[in-house]
Design an enzyme around this catalytic site. Structure first.
Site, mmCIF file in Angstrom:
data_model
loop_
_atom_site.group_PDB
_atom_site.id
_atom_site.type_symbol
_atom_site.label_atom_id
_atom_site.label_comp_id
_atom_site.label_asym_id
_atom_site.label_seq_id
_atom_site.Cartn_x
_atom_site.Cartn_y
_atom_site.Cartn_z
ATOM 1 N N HIS A 20 54.216 12.598 23.252
ATOM 2 C CA HIS A 20 53.081 12.867 22.346
ATOM 3 C C HIS A 20 52.584 11.629 21.595
ATOM 4 O O HIS A 20 51.390 11.353 21.546
ATOM 5 C CB HIS A 20 53.484 13.926 21.315
ATOM 6 C CG HIS A 20 53.339 15.309 21.824
ATOM 7 N ND1 HIS A 20 52.613 16.274 21.171
ATOM 8 C CD2 HIS A 20 53.826 15.907 22.921
ATOM 9 C CE1 HIS A 20 52.660 17.400 21.848
ATOM 10 N NE2 HIS A 20 53.395 17.214 22.919
ATOM 11 N N ASP A 121 48.433 14.901 15.437
ATOM 12 C CA ASP A 121 48.852 15.712 16.570
ATOM 13 C C ASP A 121 48.544 17.175 16.218
ATOM 14 O O ASP A 121 48.832 17.629 15.102
ATOM 15 C CB ASP A 121 50.362 15.536 16.798
ATOM 16 C CG ASP A 121 50.792 16.106 18.142
ATOM 17 O OD1 ASP A 121 51.198 15.327 19.004
ATOM 18 O OD2 ASP A 121 50.701 17.354 18.328
ATOM 19 N N THR A 143 47.494 17.036 23.126
ATOM 20 C CA THR A 143 47.880 16.117 24.206
ATOM 21 C C THR A 143 47.755 16.756 25.589
ATOM 22 O O THR A 143 47.886 16.070 26.594
ATOM 23 C CB THR A 143 49.345 15.644 24.040
ATOM 24 O OG1 THR A 143 50.140 16.790 23.798
ATOM 25 C CG2 THR A 143 49.504 14.664 22.920
ATOM 26 N N SER A 325 62.643 8.697 39.648
ATOM 27 C CA SER A 325 62.952 8.364 38.256
ATOM 28 C C SER A 325 63.826 9.472 37.682
ATOM 29 O O SER A 325 63.404 10.628 37.598
ATOM 30 C CB SER A 325 61.642 8.241 37.456
ATOM 31 O OG SER A 325 61.923 8.271 36.073
ATOM 32 N N ALA A 353 60.431 4.549 35.503
ATOM 33 C CA ALA A 353 59.561 3.894 36.480
ATOM 34 C C ALA A 353 58.168 3.691 35.888
ATOM 35 O O ALA A 353 57.754 4.469 35.027
ATOM 36 C CB ALA A 353 59.440 4.765 37.727
ATOM 37 N N HIS A 370 57.256 17.861 37.340
ATOM 38 C CA HIS A 370 57.500 19.024 36.477
ATOM 39 C C HIS A 370 56.183 19.572 35.911
ATOM 40 O O HIS A 370 56.192 20.511 35.134
ATOM 41 C CB HIS A 370 58.430 18.627 35.334
ATOM 42 C CG HIS A 370 57.783 17.713 34.318
ATOM 43 N ND1 HIS A 370 57.083 16.577 34.664
ATOM 44 C CD2 HIS A 370 57.722 17.767 32.960
ATOM 45 C CE1 HIS A 370 56.629 15.980 33.566
ATOM 46 N NE2 HIS A 370 57.004 16.683 32.518
HETATM 47 N N1 UDP Z 1 56.753 8.404 32.648
HETATM 48 C C1 UDP Z 1 56.887 7.095 33.072
HETATM 49 N N2 UDP Z 1 57.984 6.771 33.809
HETATM 50 C C2 UDP Z 1 58.950 7.662 34.140
HETATM 51 C C3 UDP Z 1 58.800 9.003 33.724
HETATM 52 C C4 UDP Z 1 57.673 9.341 32.986
HETATM 53 O O1 UDP Z 1 56.035 6.247 32.798
HETATM 54 O O2 UDP Z 1 59.900 7.272 34.804
HETATM 55 C C5 UDP Z 1 55.576 8.748 31.837
HETATM 56 C C6 UDP Z 1 54.492 9.380 32.675
HETATM 57 O O3 UDP Z 1 53.677 8.375 33.250
HETATM 58 C C7 UDP Z 1 53.768 10.243 31.658
HETATM 59 C C8 UDP Z 1 54.825 10.576 30.635
HETATM 60 O O4 UDP Z 1 55.919 9.708 30.876
HETATM 61 O O5 UDP Z 1 52.725 9.515 31.046
HETATM 62 C C9 UDP Z 1 55.297 12.009 30.786
HETATM 63 O O6 UDP Z 1 54.318 12.844 30.252
HETATM 64 P P1 UDP Z 1 54.110 14.325 30.765
HETATM 65 O O7 UDP Z 1 53.045 14.937 29.921
HETATM 66 O O8 UDP Z 1 53.870 14.347 32.214
HETATM 67 O O9 UDP Z 1 55.510 15.018 30.538
HETATM 68 P P2 UDP Z 1 56.499 15.129 29.269
HETATM 69 O O10 UDP Z 1 57.319 13.904 29.250
HETATM 70 O O11 UDP Z 1 55.632 15.261 28.041
HETATM 71 O O12 UDP Z 1 57.296 16.345 29.605
#
Ligand code: UDP
Length: 476
Positions: A20, A121, A143, A325, A353, A370
């Site tokens: 967030h 937020d 978000t 990842s 990653a 996910h």
């Molecule tokens: N992310 C990343 N590298 C990783 C895993 C996640 O950069 O190895 C980033 C991804 O690009 C995204 C964020 O983490 O911008 C995850 O946001 P998302 O809303 O998909 O899921 P949340 O983490 O909120 O469940």
């Protein structure tokens, strides 16, 4: 000097969990760059831990109009965590209204400028009260996408129509658009986030979501990380019936690319940094383009061991090159014995990653996700079809959108990943006609997203309205 004192001072209230705060900071950085030189200053409030990870990047010095202030995490000294779900969030939220007020007062004194706008937020329903006390506009930042926003906006109506007071079992396949006009007819009641109709409706988190949903129509503006064309009928319905100042300003990942090349941030690690060498590894992939699978479940979720094993076995059985990842703490006990050694040539297992860059790399052809909202948008920006395994929150709605509404992915059968299912899905997406069709659609969406961010696009128009709110205080 007179001029300086009157500069707008925007207080930014970040939610310090999952991704967030990183999303909100991306918006604020863009606003700071777009505001004519030295017309506004921004105070960014988050916990020490969150600020440390967000502001450690070298790029932060370029944004000296943004100053970070720490707020309390609400954890009492000597507190021992019980391991309850969302315990840290509960502690933070209890302390947050007072914590933010105190830190905002300190920032006003520190900068010598009274606060002229609150950007918070959307979870922080109490930001409305804070802004009212200060007699300044209040911008809520959501978000995620319009469908989950609508789910929270319509919670009272859904509960009343379905006569629900404390959750109900057995709800499922009813169409959401019987209750929420503008929603796709593919969306089902069972796709709703917990806290709307099911889950613990009395938890602090559910109460927070309910109050948030009720507060949306009263905000000066509600900004969200989406682009209108992605879900036009729902966006139009929400704007014409509930939130006239709904501003879709995304996708933020593309906005960020426009601003800074590949460098952006997420809680936990600097995004864009490629310390494990994923990008050179992708460059060296000799097979056809779009042949590598990228697997990630976001910044919070770790699938149960049975599914981790299924993923590992499916990768080995299919031979598909991969980047996965996965949090390092589960490598030892979560994966089949010898997996790492056997797949050293085939793929890369990394604790974190550079997801945005990986998904935009031509070698990547499938994204096992996910269905976090940022991941959905990043998959679209990369033009990559997805294999969806939603877990909680807005992820089921997002997964339904990817699979059934937009047609740019497959949802895992039976709700959990199995070896056979994943081998089949990877085959369909990487080698089948269905994958080809999905790739065409997702690439078309990528073009639409780019158009939305072009100088005459919808997101640019909305962004300029947001800029007007925060610099002049006038509603859009
Ligand atoms: N992310 C990343 N590298 C990783 C895993 C996640 O950069 O190895 C980033 C991804 O690009 C995204 C964020 O983490 O911008 C995850 O946001 P998302 O809303 O998909 O899921 P949340 O983490 O909120 O469940």
């Amino acid at each position: 000097q007179q001029q300086q004192e009157r500069r707008p001072h925007v207080a930014v209230l970040a939610f310090p969990f999952s991704s967030h705060a990183a999303s909100l900071l991306t918006v604020i950085r863009h606003l700071a760059s777009a505001a004519p030189a030295s017309t506004a200053v921004f105070s960014f409030f988050s916990t020490h831990k969150s600020n440390r990870s967000l502001f450690s990047s070298s790029s932060s010095s370029a944004f000296n109009m943004i100053k970070a202030y720490d707020v309390t995490d609400g954890v009492p000294e000597g507190y021992v965590f019980h391991g309850k779900p969302q315990e840290d969030i509960g502690l933070f939220m209890r302390a947050a209204p007072e914590g933010f007020r105190k830190a905002m007062e300190a920032a006003a004194v520190d900068s010598g400028k009274r606060i002229t706008c609150v950007v918070a937020d959307a979870f922080f329903w109490f930001a409305e009260e804070i802004a009212a006390e200060l007699r300044v506009p209040w911008v809520a930042f959501w978000t995620s996408g319009p469908s989950s926003l609508a789910a929270h906006l319509y919670t009272d109506l859904l509960r009343n129509k379905l006569h629900i007071t404390d959750g109900i079992a057995g709800l499922g396949d009813e169409r959401l658009n019987d209750f929420i006009p503008g929603m796709s007819n593919k969306m089902r009641l069972k796709d709703l986030p917990e806290g709307v109709l099911f889950g613990n409706l009395e938890s602090p988190f559910s109460h927070m979501l309910l109050r948030m949903g009720r507060s949306f129509p009263r905000a000066t503006a509600v900004a969200l990380n989406s682009f209108e064309e992605l879900d036009l009928s729902l966006t139009q319905h929400l704007k014409s019936h509930h939130i006239p100042t709904l501003l879709s300003i995304g996708p933020l990942n593309l906005l960020h690319l426009q601003l800074h090349g590949t460098h952006n941030l997420v809680a936990g690690a600097p995004r864009g940094s490629d310390e494990y060498g994923c990008l050179p590894w992708l460059d060296n992939q000799k097979p056809a383009p779009a042949s590598v699978a990228y697997i990630s479940f976001g910044s919070v979720t770790v699938p149960p061991r049975s599914e981790l094993v299924a993923i590992a076995e499916a990768l080995e059985a299919s031979g598909v090159p991969f980047i996965w990842s996965l949090k390092e703490e589960v490598w030892d006990h979560g994966l089949p014995d010898g997996f790492l050694g056997r797949t050293r040539e085939q793929g890369m297992l990394v604790p974190w990653a550079p997801q945005v860059d990986i998904l935009s790399h031509g070698a990547v052809g499938a994204f096992v996700t996910h269905c976090g909202w940022s991941s959905l948008l990043e998959g679209i920006a990369g033009g990559v079809p997805m294999i969806c395994r939603p877990f909680f929150g807005d992820q089921r709605l997002n997964g339904r959108m990817i699979g059934d509404v937009l047609g740019i992915g497959l949802t895992v059968e039976g709700g959990a990943i199995t070896k056979e299912g994943l081998v089949r899905s990877l085959g369909m997406i990487l080698n089948g006609d269905e994958g080809k069709r999905m790739r065409e659609i997702v690439r078309h969406l990528r073009l639409q997203a780019g158009k939305a961010l072009s100088p005459t696009g919808s997101s640019t128009g909305n962004f300029n309205k947001l800029l007007q709110v925060i610099t002049t205080g006038a509603p859009p």
